[in-house]
Scaffold this active site. Structure first.
Site, mmCIF file in Angstrom:
data_model
loop_
_atom_site.group_PDB
_atom_site.id
_atom_site.type_symbol
_atom_site.label_atom_id
_atom_site.label_comp_id
_atom_site.label_asym_id
_atom_site.label_seq_id
_atom_site.Cartn_x
_atom_site.Cartn_y
_atom_site.Cartn_z
ATOM 1 N N CYS A 195 25.398 14.440 14.509
ATOM 2 C CA CYS A 195 24.669 15.361 15.389
ATOM 3 C C CYS A 195 23.252 14.884 15.690
ATOM 4 C CB CYS A 195 24.615 16.755 14.777
ATOM 5 S SG CYS A 195 23.628 16.848 13.282
ATOM 6 N N CYS A 199 23.868 21.461 8.508
ATOM 7 C CA CYS A 199 22.398 21.487 8.460
ATOM 8 C C CYS A 199 21.912 21.902 7.074
ATOM 9 C CB CYS A 199 21.843 22.442 9.511
ATOM 10 S SG CYS A 199 22.213 21.932 11.205
#
Length: 143
Positions: free
Chosen positions: A33, A102
């Site tokens: 990402c 994340c």
């Protein structure tokens, strides 16, 4: 899609910046990402007295960095080491499944910063390189 806490930590991140002469620095990136997280620690007597971060990434990555630094300040190295990505996500009142990586990034960055401090202190690094979330040697656990 995002909780109020995620939005708050994204729009008003805590502990952004650099610590001059840090005790330990950790950096981790997620190639899938493009998020990159860097964390700075100031440690005294094996207690994290300050933590700051710089994150290039999405709102969930910034919020995870912000929350993680809040959660480890004032903790012993051992307590900070055990902070899981799931605890970070829970403290943010959840993350969407496609953004859980994340919180994993935050956990891994903390581990790298602690190990940097340990090595600089002449001590052995902790862990075996395995993700505490899934037990594999990975950078992008989706748990």
């Amino acid at each position: 899609m995002y909780s109020e806490k995620v939005m708050d930590h994204f729009t008003n991140p805590r502990n952004v910046g650099v610590i001059e002469n840090p005790s330990g620095v950790g950096e981790e990136g997620n190639p899938s990402c493009g998020d990159i997280m860097k964390m700075y620690l100031k440690v005294e007597n094996d207690i994290i007295i300050d933590a700051k971060f710089q994150t290039f990434g999405c709102g969930a990555a910034i919020a995870s960095s912000s929350m993680a630094t809040e959660m480890i300040k004032g903790k012993t190295l051992e307590e900070a080491w055990t902070l899981s990505n799931k605890a970070v996500a829970e403290a943010l009142d959840g993350l969407p499944p496609n953004k859980m990586h994340c919180s994993v990034l935050a956990e891994e960055t903390i581990h790298k910063a602690i190990n940097d401090f340990l090595v600089k202190s002449g001590r052995e690094p902790w862990g075996n390189g395995e993700c505490s979330s899934c037990g594999h040697d990975c950078d992008t656990c989706e748990l």
